[in-house]
Scaffold this motif. Structure first.
Motif, mmCIF file in Angstrom:
data_model
loop_
_atom_site.group_PDB
_atom_site.id
_atom_site.type_symbol
_atom_site.label_atom_id
_atom_site.label_comp_id
_atom_site.label_asym_id
_atom_site.label_seq_id
_atom_site.Cartn_x
_atom_site.Cartn_y
_atom_site.Cartn_z
ATOM 1 N N ARG A 151 -28.840 -61.467 55.785
ATOM 2 C CA ARG A 151 -27.565 -61.682 55.096
ATOM 3 C C ARG A 151 -26.798 -62.897 55.612
ATOM 4 O O ARG A 151 -25.753 -63.235 55.077
ATOM 5 C CB ARG A 151 -26.701 -60.435 55.208
ATOM 6 N N MET A 182 -21.561 -64.823 56.001
ATOM 7 C CA MET A 182 -22.485 -63.848 55.436
ATOM 8 C C MET A 182 -22.456 -63.933 53.914
ATOM 9 O O MET A 182 -21.483 -64.413 53.320
ATOM 10 C CB MET A 182 -22.099 -62.444 55.895
ATOM 11 N N ASP A 183 -23.507 -63.440 53.281
ATOM 12 C CA ASP A 183 -23.569 -63.489 51.817
ATOM 13 C C ASP A 183 -22.537 -62.585 51.159
ATOM 14 O O ASP A 183 -22.227 -62.728 49.984
ATOM 15 C CB ASP A 183 -24.972 -63.176 51.312
ATOM 16 N N SER A 184 -21.938 -61.678 51.925
ATOM 17 C CA SER A 184 -20.908 -60.784 51.403
ATOM 18 C C SER A 184 -19.521 -61.433 51.409
ATOM 19 O O SER A 184 -18.572 -60.844 50.924
ATOM 20 C CB SER A 184 -20.861 -59.514 52.252
#
Length: 87
Positions: free
Chosen positions: A16, A56-58
């Motif tokens: 991630r 992070m990809d979030s």
């Protein structure tokens, strides 16, 4: 899910991570402040000086006391071994 140690027993998902950068530049400092205001900042530096910033990809931003090179090396080691890396 493959986890890597980012210091002091903290682990993050290696898959991630979008970027691992140094916190010194003005744009990165703004990114940290924006994440703090939005409630997306995770401070895993335990009060020590921040040496790397993980995005992070979030959308979360994680602060670590480990240098970017160390975190990147742990990511690379983790991909080679196929396991978890903890300090």
């Amino acid at each position: 899910m493959k986890l890597i140690g980012i210091g002091f027993g903290n682990l993050v998902s290696a898959e991630r991570i979008v970027a691992i950068v140094s916190p010194e530049s003005a744009p990165i400092k703004r990114m940290i402040q924006d994440a703090r205001e939005r409630g997306l900042l995770i401070d895993a530096s335990f009060g020590r000086s921040t040496k790397s910033v993980l995005t992070m990809d979030s959308g979360n931003v994680i602060l670590s006391a480990l240098p970017p090179e160390t975190v990147a090396a742990r990511c690379a080691d983790n991909k080679e071994k196929g396991g978890t890396s903890d300090e």
